[in-house]
Design a protein around this motif. Structure first.
Motif, mmCIF file in Angstrom:
data_model
loop_
_atom_site.group_PDB
_atom_site.id
_atom_site.type_symbol
_atom_site.label_atom_id
_atom_site.label_comp_id
_atom_site.label_asym_id
_atom_site.label_seq_id
_atom_site.Cartn_x
_atom_site.Cartn_y
_atom_site.Cartn_z
ATOM 1 N N LEU A 3 0.810 -1.212 0.000
ATOM 2 C CA LEU A 3 0.000 0.000 0.000
ATOM 3 C C LEU A 3 0.848 1.269 0.000
ATOM 4 O O LEU A 3 0.600 2.179 -0.761
ATOM 5 N N PHE A 4 1.834 1.332 0.884
ATOM 6 C CA PHE A 4 2.673 2.524 0.995
ATOM 7 C C PHE A 4 4.150 2.217 0.802
ATOM 8 O O PHE A 4 4.895 3.026 0.307
ATOM 9 N N THR A 5 4.571 1.065 1.255
ATOM 10 C CA THR A 5 5.950 0.638 1.071
ATOM 11 C C THR A 5 5.934 -0.795 0.584
ATOM 12 O O THR A 5 4.916 -1.487 0.686
ATOM 13 N N LYS A 6 7.039 -1.243 0.074
ATOM 14 C CA LYS A 6 7.103 -2.615 -0.443
ATOM 15 C C LYS A 6 6.895 -3.657 0.644
ATOM 16 O O LYS A 6 6.552 -4.798 0.359
ATOM 17 N N ASP A 7 7.072 -3.286 1.914
ATOM 18 C CA ASP A 7 6.931 -4.241 3.014
ATOM 19 C C ASP A 7 5.482 -4.428 3.461
ATOM 20 O O ASP A 7 5.195 -5.334 4.226
ATOM 21 N N ILE A 8 4.573 -3.570 3.030
ATOM 22 C CA ILE A 8 3.178 -3.663 3.454
ATOM 23 C C ILE A 8 2.387 -4.410 2.390
ATOM 24 O O ILE A 8 2.099 -3.883 1.324
ATOM 25 N N LYS A 9 2.043 -5.652 2.745
ATOM 26 C CA LYS A 9 1.309 -6.492 1.803
ATOM 27 C C LYS A 9 -0.049 -6.931 2.350
ATOM 28 O O LYS A 9 -0.914 -7.340 1.603
ATOM 29 N N THR A 10 -0.204 -6.869 3.673
ATOM 30 C CA THR A 10 -1.452 -7.319 4.300
ATOM 31 C C THR A 10 -1.938 -6.248 5.279
ATOM 32 O O THR A 10 -1.209 -5.306 5.611
ATOM 33 N N MET A 11 -3.167 -6.434 5.734
ATOM 34 C CA MET A 11 -3.692 -5.514 6.744
ATOM 35 C C MET A 11 -2.879 -5.605 8.033
ATOM 36 O O MET A 11 -2.695 -4.609 8.714
ATOM 37 N N ASN A 12 -2.379 -6.791 8.365
ATOM 38 C CA ASN A 12 -1.527 -6.938 9.540
ATOM 39 C C ASN A 12 -0.244 -6.127 9.379
ATOM 40 O O ASN A 12 0.192 -5.458 10.313
ATOM 41 N N ASP A 13 0.354 -6.184 8.188
ATOM 42 C CA ASP A 13 1.558 -5.391 7.916
ATOM 43 C C ASP A 13 1.265 -3.907 8.107
ATOM 44 O O ASP A 13 2.077 -3.167 8.670
ATOM 45 N N LEU A 14 0.112 -3.483 7.615
ATOM 46 C CA LEU A 14 -0.276 -2.072 7.749
ATOM 47 C C LEU A 14 -0.462 -1.704 9.222
ATOM 48 O O LEU A 14 -0.006 -0.657 9.664
ATOM 49 N N PHE A 15 -1.115 -2.579 9.979
ATOM 50 C CA PHE A 15 -1.330 -2.338 11.401
ATOM 51 C C PHE A 15 -0.001 -2.172 12.141
ATOM 52 O O PHE A 15 0.193 -1.210 12.892
ATOM 53 N N VAL A 16 0.918 -3.093 11.906
ATOM 54 C CA VAL A 16 2.226 -3.037 12.574
ATOM 55 C C VAL A 16 2.986 -1.788 12.138
ATOM 56 O O VAL A 16 3.600 -1.105 12.964
ATOM 57 N N HIS A 17 2.914 -1.466 10.858
ATOM 58 C CA HIS A 17 3.595 -0.259 10.371
ATOM 59 C C HIS A 17 3.030 0.988 11.047
ATOM 60 O O HIS A 17 3.791 1.887 11.441
ATOM 61 N N GLN A 18 1.734 1.052 11.189
ATOM 62 C CA GLN A 18 1.118 2.200 11.855
ATOM 63 C C GLN A 18 1.540 2.272 13.321
ATOM 64 O O GLN A 18 1.801 3.359 13.844
ATOM 65 N N LEU A 19 1.609 1.127 13.991
ATOM 66 C CA LEU A 19 2.112 1.103 15.376
ATOM 67 C C LEU A 19 3.536 1.650 15.437
ATOM 68 O O LEU A 19 3.872 2.446 16.325
ATOM 69 N N GLN A 20 4.374 1.219 14.496
ATOM 70 C CA GLN A 20 5.762 1.670 14.464
ATOM 71 C C GLN A 20 5.855 3.165 14.206
ATOM 72 O O GLN A 20 6.685 3.863 14.799
ATOM 73 N N ASP A 21 4.996 3.675 13.353
ATOM 74 C CA ASP A 21 4.952 5.102 13.033
ATOM 75 C C ASP A 21 4.532 5.920 14.261
ATOM 76 O O ASP A 21 5.173 6.924 14.605
#
Length: 87
Positions: A3-21
């Motif tokens: 969605l935003f980076t090559k590492d975000i492929k699932t909703m879980n990835d997005l959730f973890v990325h948002q937590l990290q942000d």
């Protein structure tokens, strides 16, 4: 492609990325607020910064708990938005 980076492929990835942000932003505020309080001339503003610092420390602790509950590594990813606000 994510969605935003090559590492975000699932909703879980997005959730973890948002937590990290969010974690990055809160940690940056923990660093910046004492300086802001020190430079504040108005006593109410100074106290506001210090109160916000206490709240922000609580946010950091809670985010770390969420990382652990989710089984994710406690990690921050750079957030240019908070860097700009602090600057």
């Amino acid at each position: 492609m994510g969605l935003f980076t090559k590492d975000i492929k699932t909703m879980n990835d997005l959730f973890v990325h948002q937590l990290q942000d969010i974690y990055y932003a809160e940690k940056q505020l923990v660093k910046a607020l004492p300086t802001m309080a020190k430079r504040a001339a108005d006593p109410e503003l100074k106290q506001g910064f210090l109160t916000h610092l206490d709240e922000t420390n609580t946010h950091v602790t809670r985010l770390e708990q969420v990382f652990q509950m989710h089984g994710a590594e406690v990690k921050a990813v750079s957030c240019p938005a908070i860097d700009g606000i602090i600057e």
